[in-house]
Scaffold this active site. Structure first.
Site, PDB file in Angstrom:
ATOM      1  CB  THR A  77      -0.901  -0.012   1.265  1.00 40.06           C
ATOM      2  OG1 THR A  77      -1.686  -1.195   1.221  1.00 40.06           O
ATOM      3  CG2 THR A  77      -1.802   1.193   1.328  1.00 40.06           C
TER       4      THR A  77
ATOM      5  CG  ASP B 150      -0.894  -7.595  -2.117  1.00 38.60           C
ATOM      6  OD1 ASP B 150      -1.818  -6.777  -2.218  1.00 38.60           O
ATOM      7  OD2 ASP B 150      -0.727  -8.317  -1.101  1.00 38.60           O
ATOM      8  CB  SER B 151       3.374  -8.150   1.533  1.00 41.21           C
ATOM      9  OG  SER B 151       2.324  -8.194   2.450  1.00 41.21           O
ATOM     10  CB  SER B 152      -1.044 -11.590   0.016  1.00 38.48           C
ATOM     11  OG  SER B 152      -1.560 -10.702   0.973  1.00 38.48           O
TER      12      SER B 152
ATOM     13  CB  THR C 220       1.014  -4.053   6.698  1.00 40.41           C
ATOM     14  OG1 THR C 220      -0.259  -4.187   6.063  1.00 40.41           O
ATOM     15  CG2 THR C 220       1.441  -2.604   6.716  1.00 40.41           C
ATOM     16  CG  ASP C 221      -1.711  -8.000   4.036  1.00 38.87           C
ATOM     17  OD1 ASP C 221      -2.094  -7.247   4.952  1.00 38.87           O
ATOM     18  OD2 ASP C 221      -2.309  -8.118   2.955  1.00 38.87           O
TER      19      ASP C 221
ATOM     20  CD  GLN D  36      -4.390 -21.738  19.000  1.00 36.59           C
ATOM     21  OE1 GLN D  36      -5.400 -21.120  19.324  1.00 36.59           O
ATOM     22  NE2 GLN D  36      -4.428 -22.992  18.606  1.00 36.59           N
ATOM     23  CB  CYS D  37      -1.147 -16.496  23.958  1.00 38.52           C
ATOM     24  SG  CYS D  37      -2.433 -17.495  24.700  1.00 38.52           S
TER      25      CYS D  37
HETATM   26  N1  ASP Z   1      -2.107  -6.198   0.824  1.00 34.40           N
HETATM   27  C1  ASP Z   1      -1.137  -5.170   1.134  1.00 34.40           C
HETATM   28  C2  ASP Z   1       0.201  -5.843   1.260  1.00 34.40           C
HETATM   29  O1  ASP Z   1       0.494  -6.429   2.260  1.00 34.40           O
HETATM   30  C3  ASP Z   1      -1.520  -4.466   2.371  1.00 34.40           C
HETATM   31  C4  ASP Z   1      -0.529  -3.439   2.833  1.00 34.40           C
HETATM   32  O2  ASP Z   1       0.362  -3.023   2.148  1.00 34.40           O
HETATM   33  O3  ASP Z   1      -0.649  -3.005   3.961  1.00 34.40           O
HETATM   34  O4  ASP Z   1       0.981  -5.800   0.320  1.00 34.40           O
END
Ligand code: ASP
Length: 344
Positions: free
Chosen positions: A16, A60-62, A92-93, A280-281
Protein backbone atom coordinates in the site's frame (compact mmCIF):
# COMPACT_ATOMS: atom_id res chain seq x y z
CA UNK A 1 23.08 11.00 18.51
CA UNK A 2 24.68 11.89 15.21
CA UNK A 3 23.06 11.19 11.86
CA UNK A 4 25.79 12.89 9.74
CA UNK A 5 25.51 12.58 5.99
CA UNK A 6 24.25 9.05 5.82
CA UNK A 7 23.98 7.02 2.64
CA UNK A 8 20.85 4.91 2.65
CA UNK A 9 19.28 2.51 0.18
CA UNK A 10 15.48 2.40 0.03
CA UNK A 11 14.11 -0.82 -1.40
CA UNK A 12 10.53 -0.65 -2.54
CA UNK A 13 9.09 -4.16 -2.78
CA UNK A 14 5.40 -3.22 -3.05
CA UNK A 15 2.39 -2.81 -0.80
CA UNK A 16 0.00 0.00 0.00
CA UNK A 17 2.75 2.47 0.87
CA UNK A 18 3.82 2.90 -2.75
CA UNK A 19 0.43 3.84 -4.15
CA UNK A 20 -0.80 7.21 -5.37
CA UNK A 21 -4.13 8.27 -6.76
CA UNK A 22 -4.39 8.53 -10.52
CA UNK A 23 -5.53 12.12 -11.04
CA UNK A 24 -7.90 11.25 -13.89
CA UNK A 25 -9.49 8.00 -12.65
CA UNK A 26 -9.06 8.34 -8.88
CA UNK A 27 -7.84 4.72 -8.71
CA UNK A 28 -4.82 3.71 -6.63
CA UNK A 29 -1.78 2.74 -8.65
CA UNK A 30 1.90 2.16 -7.80
CA UNK A 31 4.01 5.25 -8.37
CA UNK A 32 7.44 5.26 -9.99
CA UNK A 33 9.74 4.81 -7.08
CA UNK A 34 12.73 6.40 -8.76
CA UNK A 35 10.74 9.60 -8.20
CA UNK A 36 10.62 9.17 -4.42
CA UNK A 37 12.21 12.56 -3.77
CA UNK A 38 9.49 14.21 -5.85
CA UNK A 39 6.70 12.32 -4.09
CA UNK A 40 8.11 13.10 -0.64
CA UNK A 41 10.04 16.36 -1.04
CA UNK A 42 10.51 16.52 2.75
CA UNK A 43 13.21 13.86 2.36
CA UNK A 44 15.54 16.42 0.77
CA UNK A 45 15.67 18.27 4.08
CA UNK A 46 17.65 15.39 5.64
CA UNK A 47 20.59 16.08 3.36
CA UNK A 48 21.32 12.33 3.19
CA UNK A 49 22.40 10.44 0.12
CA UNK A 50 19.23 8.49 -0.64
CA UNK A 51 19.19 5.88 -3.37
CA UNK A 52 16.28 3.67 -4.26
CA UNK A 53 15.62 0.34 -5.89
CA UNK A 54 12.11 -0.66 -6.92
CA UNK A 55 10.92 -4.20 -7.54
CA UNK A 56 9.26 -4.41 -10.91
CA UNK A 57 6.42 -5.25 -10.76
CA UNK A 58 5.69 -4.30 -7.14
CA UNK A 59 4.60 -7.27 -5.04
CA UNK A 60 1.50 -7.33 -2.87
CA UNK A 61 3.02 -8.86 0.23
CA UNK A 62 0.47 -11.69 0.22
CA UNK A 63 2.46 -12.96 -2.77
CA UNK A 64 5.70 -12.88 -0.80
CA UNK A 65 7.90 -15.99 -1.01
CA UNK A 66 11.41 -17.18 -0.12
CA UNK A 67 12.69 -16.42 -3.65
CA UNK A 68 11.90 -12.74 -3.04
CA UNK A 69 13.58 -12.82 0.40
CA UNK A 70 16.68 -14.17 -1.33
CA UNK A 71 16.52 -11.31 -3.84
CA UNK A 72 16.22 -8.76 -1.00
CA UNK A 73 19.17 -10.37 0.81
CA UNK A 74 21.25 -10.33 -2.37
CA UNK A 75 20.54 -6.63 -2.94
CA UNK A 76 21.66 -5.90 0.62
CA UNK A 77 24.72 -8.12 0.17
CA UNK A 78 25.88 -6.44 -3.01
CA UNK A 79 25.30 -2.95 -1.59
CA UNK A 80 26.41 -3.64 1.98
CA UNK A 81 29.67 -1.71 1.80
CA UNK A 82 28.20 1.20 -0.15
CA UNK A 83 25.43 2.13 2.28
CA UNK A 84 25.10 2.86 5.98
CA UNK A 85 21.63 1.37 6.22
CA UNK A 86 18.69 -0.09 4.34
CA UNK A 87 14.98 0.72 4.40
CA UNK A 88 12.62 -1.89 2.98
CA UNK A 89 9.17 -0.68 1.99
CA UNK A 90 6.86 -3.65 2.15
CA UNK A 91 3.17 -4.50 2.38
CA UNK A 92 2.04 -4.94 5.95
CA UNK A 93 0.34 -8.32 5.49
CA UNK A 94 3.49 -10.45 5.58
CA UNK A 95 6.02 -7.88 6.71
CA UNK A 96 6.67 -9.75 9.95
CA UNK A 97 7.54 -12.93 8.00
CA UNK A 98 9.92 -11.05 5.70
CA UNK A 99 11.62 -9.19 8.55
CA UNK A 100 12.01 -12.47 10.47
CA UNK A 101 13.37 -14.28 7.41
CA UNK A 102 15.90 -11.54 6.65
CA UNK A 103 17.06 -11.53 10.28
CA UNK A 104 18.04 -15.21 9.97
CA UNK A 105 19.49 -14.88 6.48
CA UNK A 106 21.77 -11.94 7.39
CA UNK A 107 24.27 -13.36 9.86
CA UNK A 108 26.65 -10.86 11.54
CA UNK A 109 24.52 -7.94 10.39
CA UNK A 110 26.04 -4.68 11.69
CA UNK A 111 23.85 -2.17 9.84
CA UNK A 112 20.18 -1.21 10.13
CA UNK A 113 17.65 -2.99 7.91
CA UNK A 114 14.37 -1.23 8.67
CA UNK A 115 11.10 -2.52 7.26
CA UNK A 116 8.18 -0.16 7.05
CA UNK A 117 4.94 0.27 5.14
CA UNK A 118 1.63 1.96 5.73
CA UNK A 119 -2.06 1.40 6.19
CA UNK A 120 -2.95 4.24 3.79
CA UNK A 121 -1.13 4.91 0.50
CA UNK A 122 1.52 7.58 0.27
CA UNK A 123 -0.74 9.52 -2.07
CA UNK A 124 -3.76 9.66 0.23
CA UNK A 125 -4.52 12.75 2.30
CA UNK A 126 -4.44 11.17 5.78
CA UNK A 127 -1.59 8.84 4.96
CA UNK A 128 0.62 7.30 7.63
CA UNK A 129 3.21 6.50 4.95
CA UNK A 130 5.20 9.73 5.10
CA UNK A 131 5.71 9.61 8.83
CA UNK A 132 6.66 5.93 8.76
CA UNK A 133 9.11 6.49 5.93
CA UNK A 134 10.67 9.64 7.40
CA UNK A 135 11.13 8.10 10.87
CA UNK A 136 12.53 4.88 9.38
CA UNK A 137 15.09 6.90 7.45
CA UNK A 138 16.09 8.81 10.58
CA UNK A 139 16.42 5.54 12.52
CA UNK A 140 18.49 3.90 9.78
CA UNK A 141 20.83 6.92 9.74
CA UNK A 142 21.36 7.11 13.50
CA UNK A 143 24.95 6.62 14.64
CA UNK A 144 26.49 6.58 18.11
CA UNK A 145 30.25 6.47 18.74
CA UNK A 146 30.77 5.90 15.03
CA UNK A 147 28.54 2.80 14.96
CA UNK A 148 24.95 2.36 13.74
CA UNK A 149 22.51 2.51 16.64
CA UNK A 150 20.35 -0.27 15.18
CA UNK A 151 22.59 -3.09 13.93
CA UNK A 152 19.66 -5.39 13.23
CA UNK A 153 16.46 -6.01 11.27
CA UNK A 154 13.56 -3.95 12.63
CA UNK A 155 10.01 -3.01 11.78
CA UNK A 156 9.06 0.63 12.26
CA UNK A 157 5.36 1.41 12.36
CA UNK A 158 3.27 4.28 13.77
CA UNK A 159 5.67 5.37 16.51
CA UNK A 160 7.65 2.29 17.45
CA UNK A 161 10.60 0.33 16.20
CA UNK A 162 10.34 -3.36 17.01
CA UNK A 163 12.77 -6.21 16.48
CA UNK A 164 11.60 -7.74 13.20
CA UNK A 165 11.59 -11.33 14.41
CA UNK A 166 9.55 -10.43 17.51
CA UNK A 167 6.72 -8.78 15.61
CA UNK A 168 3.31 -9.82 14.26
CA UNK A 169 0.66 -7.93 12.32
CA UNK A 170 -2.11 -7.40 14.78
CA UNK A 171 -4.55 -4.89 13.36
CA UNK A 172 -6.01 -4.23 9.93
CA UNK A 173 -7.59 -0.89 10.88
CA UNK A 174 -5.31 1.08 13.17
CA UNK A 175 -2.20 2.91 12.11
CA UNK A 176 -0.65 0.99 14.97
CA UNK A 177 -0.72 -2.31 13.07
CA UNK A 178 1.98 -4.40 14.74
CA UNK A 179 2.60 -5.98 18.11
CA UNK A 180 5.74 -7.25 19.77
CA UNK A 181 4.15 -9.10 22.65
CA UNK A 182 7.25 -10.60 24.19
CA UNK A 183 9.95 -8.03 23.59
CA UNK A 184 10.10 -4.29 24.30
CA UNK A 185 10.22 -1.66 21.55
CA UNK A 186 13.75 -0.91 20.31
CA UNK A 187 12.84 2.76 19.87
CA UNK A 188 9.89 5.12 20.29
CA UNK A 189 9.36 8.23 18.26
CA UNK A 190 7.74 11.28 19.77
CA UNK A 191 9.24 14.72 19.73
CA UNK A 192 12.56 12.84 19.67
CA UNK A 193 13.39 9.29 18.69
CA UNK A 194 14.34 7.54 21.92
CA UNK A 195 16.35 4.34 21.50
CA UNK A 196 16.11 1.56 24.04
CA UNK A 197 19.80 0.73 24.31
CA UNK A 198 19.20 -2.19 26.65
CA UNK A 199 16.91 -3.92 24.16
CA UNK A 200 18.97 -3.38 21.00
CA UNK A 201 21.49 -5.94 19.79
CA UNK A 202 25.02 -4.77 20.45
CA UNK A 203 27.52 -6.85 18.48
CA UNK A 204 30.94 -6.38 20.04
CA UNK A 205 32.94 -7.86 17.18
CA UNK A 206 32.86 -7.04 13.52
CA UNK A 207 32.89 -10.31 11.56
CA UNK A 208 31.94 -10.16 7.88
CA UNK A 209 28.32 -10.39 6.81
CA UNK A 210 27.27 -13.92 5.86
CA UNK A 211 24.17 -14.18 3.68
CA UNK A 212 22.33 -17.49 3.94
CA UNK A 213 20.33 -18.27 0.82
CA UNK A 214 19.15 -21.82 1.39
CA UNK A 215 15.65 -21.90 2.76
CA UNK A 216 13.83 -25.23 3.03
CA UNK A 217 10.06 -24.87 2.96
CA UNK A 218 9.21 -28.48 3.78
CA UNK A 219 7.35 -27.59 6.94
CA UNK A 220 3.73 -27.21 7.98
CA UNK A 221 1.75 -25.36 10.65
CA UNK A 222 -1.11 -27.10 12.42
CA UNK A 223 -3.31 -24.70 14.38
CA UNK A 224 -5.16 -26.57 17.11
CA UNK A 225 -8.80 -25.99 17.94
CA UNK A 226 -11.31 -27.97 19.98
CA UNK A 227 -12.66 -30.61 17.60
CA UNK A 228 -9.56 -30.91 15.41
CA UNK A 229 -10.20 -33.88 13.16
CA UNK A 230 -7.85 -36.82 13.52
CA UNK A 231 -7.73 -37.54 9.77
CA UNK A 232 -6.85 -33.94 9.00
CA UNK A 233 -3.97 -33.95 11.52
CA UNK A 234 -2.73 -37.29 10.22
CA UNK A 235 -2.96 -36.12 6.60
CA UNK A 236 -0.78 -33.08 7.36
CA UNK A 237 1.87 -35.29 8.93
CA UNK A 238 1.81 -37.66 5.97
CA UNK A 239 2.69 -34.88 3.47
CA UNK A 240 5.52 -36.12 1.30
CA UNK A 241 8.94 -34.81 2.28
CA UNK A 242 7.71 -33.06 5.44
CA UNK A 243 10.68 -32.28 7.72
CA UNK A 244 9.13 -30.12 10.42
CA UNK A 245 5.74 -29.31 11.92
CA UNK A 246 4.81 -26.33 14.07
CA UNK A 247 1.82 -26.94 16.29
CA UNK A 248 0.07 -23.78 17.44
CA UNK A 249 -1.22 -24.81 20.83
CA UNK A 250 -3.43 -23.30 23.53
CA UNK A 251 -2.20 -21.07 26.37
CA UNK A 252 1.17 -22.06 27.76
CA UNK A 253 1.62 -24.80 25.15
CA UNK A 254 -1.26 -27.15 25.88
CA UNK A 255 -2.85 -29.61 23.46
CA UNK A 256 -5.62 -32.22 23.66
CA UNK A 257 -4.65 -35.13 25.84
CA UNK A 258 -6.44 -37.60 23.60
CA UNK A 259 -4.31 -40.69 22.95
CA UNK A 260 -4.69 -40.41 19.14
CA UNK A 261 -3.23 -36.89 19.15
CA UNK A 262 -0.28 -37.70 21.39
CA UNK A 263 0.55 -40.87 19.44
CA UNK A 264 0.23 -38.95 16.15
CA UNK A 265 2.90 -36.51 17.42
CA UNK A 266 5.09 -39.30 18.82
CA UNK A 267 4.92 -41.29 15.61
CA UNK A 268 5.97 -38.16 13.64
CA UNK A 269 8.90 -37.48 15.98
CA UNK A 270 9.96 -41.14 15.71
CA UNK A 271 9.95 -40.79 11.90
CA UNK A 272 12.45 -37.93 12.22
CA UNK A 273 10.03 -34.99 11.87
CA UNK A 274 10.89 -32.01 14.07
CA UNK A 275 7.75 -30.92 15.95
CA UNK A 276 7.81 -27.46 17.57
CA UNK A 277 5.23 -26.14 20.03
CA UNK A 278 4.24 -22.45 19.68
CA UNK A 279 1.42 -20.80 21.61
CA UNK A 280 -1.58 -19.18 19.89
CA UNK A 281 -1.31 -16.34 22.45
CA UNK A 282 0.52 -13.22 21.30
CA UNK A 283 1.93 -12.61 24.77
CA UNK A 284 3.61 -15.23 26.95
CA UNK A 285 5.47 -18.43 26.30
CA UNK A 286 5.20 -22.18 26.00
CA UNK A 287 6.08 -23.91 29.27
CA UNK A 288 5.77 -27.60 28.56
CA UNK A 289 5.17 -29.64 31.67
CA UNK A 290 3.12 -27.10 33.62
CA UNK A 291 -0.07 -29.00 32.76
CA UNK A 292 -0.60 -32.67 32.05
CA UNK A 293 -1.78 -31.62 28.56
CA UNK A 294 1.67 -30.38 27.62
CA UNK A 295 3.76 -32.86 29.64
CA UNK A 296 2.59 -35.59 27.29
CA UNK A 297 3.78 -33.58 24.30
CA UNK A 298 7.21 -33.19 25.87
CA UNK A 299 7.31 -36.94 26.51
CA UNK A 300 6.47 -37.52 22.85
CA UNK A 301 9.57 -35.54 21.85
CA UNK A 302 7.88 -32.25 20.90
CA UNK A 303 10.17 -29.21 21.33
CA UNK A 304 8.93 -26.13 23.19
CA UNK A 305 9.27 -22.94 21.11
CA UNK A 306 9.10 -20.68 24.20
CA UNK A 307 8.01 -17.14 23.24
CA UNK A 308 8.78 -17.18 19.52
CA UNK A 309 6.21 -15.66 17.20
CA UNK A 310 4.78 -17.94 14.55
CA UNK A 311 6.49 -15.78 11.92
CA UNK A 312 9.87 -16.26 13.60
CA UNK A 313 9.32 -19.99 14.09
CA UNK A 314 8.35 -20.56 10.44
CA UNK A 315 11.27 -18.61 8.98
CA UNK A 316 13.78 -19.88 11.54
CA UNK A 317 12.87 -23.45 10.62
CA UNK A 318 13.18 -22.65 6.89
CA UNK A 319 16.64 -21.26 7.61
CA UNK A 320 17.75 -24.09 9.92
CA UNK A 321 16.42 -26.85 7.63
CA UNK A 322 18.12 -25.19 4.65
CA UNK A 323 21.43 -24.67 6.45
CA UNK A 324 21.98 -27.73 8.65
CA UNK A 325 21.57 -31.42 7.90
CA UNK A 326 21.68 -32.93 11.36
CA UNK A 327 18.38 -33.11 13.23
CA UNK A 328 20.17 -32.76 16.60
CA UNK A 329 21.83 -29.51 15.53
CA UNK A 330 18.54 -28.07 14.27
CA UNK A 331 16.70 -29.09 17.44
CA UNK A 332 19.37 -27.53 19.64
CA UNK A 333 19.20 -24.23 17.72
CA UNK A 334 15.41 -24.00 17.81
CA UNK A 335 15.39 -23.25 21.54
CA UNK A 336 18.47 -21.02 21.42
CA UNK A 337 18.47 -17.34 20.52
CA UNK A 338 20.43 -16.88 17.30
CA UNK A 339 19.16 -13.39 16.31
CA UNK A 340 17.36 -12.30 19.48
CA UNK A 341 14.14 -14.04 18.40
CA UNK A 342 13.54 -16.09 21.54
CA UNK A 343 14.05 -15.58 25.25
CA UNK A 344 16.58 -18.32 26.11
N1 ASP B 1 -2.11 -6.20 0.82
C1 ASP B 1 -1.14 -5.17 1.13
C2 ASP B 1 0.20 -5.84 1.26
O1 ASP B 1 0.49 -6.43 2.26
C3 ASP B 1 -1.52 -4.47 2.37
C4 ASP B 1 -0.53 -3.44 2.83
O2 ASP B 1 0.36 -3.02 2.15
O3 ASP B 1 -0.65 -3.00 3.96
O4 ASP B 1 0.98 -5.80 0.32
Amino acid sequence: MNTGKASLLILYTGGTIGMVQDSSTGALKPFRFDNILEEVPELKKFGYNLSSYAFDPPIDSSDMKPEVWIKMAEIIESNYDKFDGFIILHGTDTMAYSASALSFMLENLQKPVIFTGSQLPLGSLRTDAKENLISSIEIAAAVKNGKPVVPEVGIFFENRLYRGNRTSKNNTEDFNAFISGNYPALAESGVHIRFNDNALLNPSENPPLIVHKNLDTRLAVLKLFPGLNRHVAEAVLKAEGLRALIIETFGAGNAPNEPWFISCMKEAVDRGIIVVNITQCRIGHVAMGTYETSRNLANAGVIGGSDMTLEAAVTKLMFLLGTYDKKNTIEALITKSIRGEITD
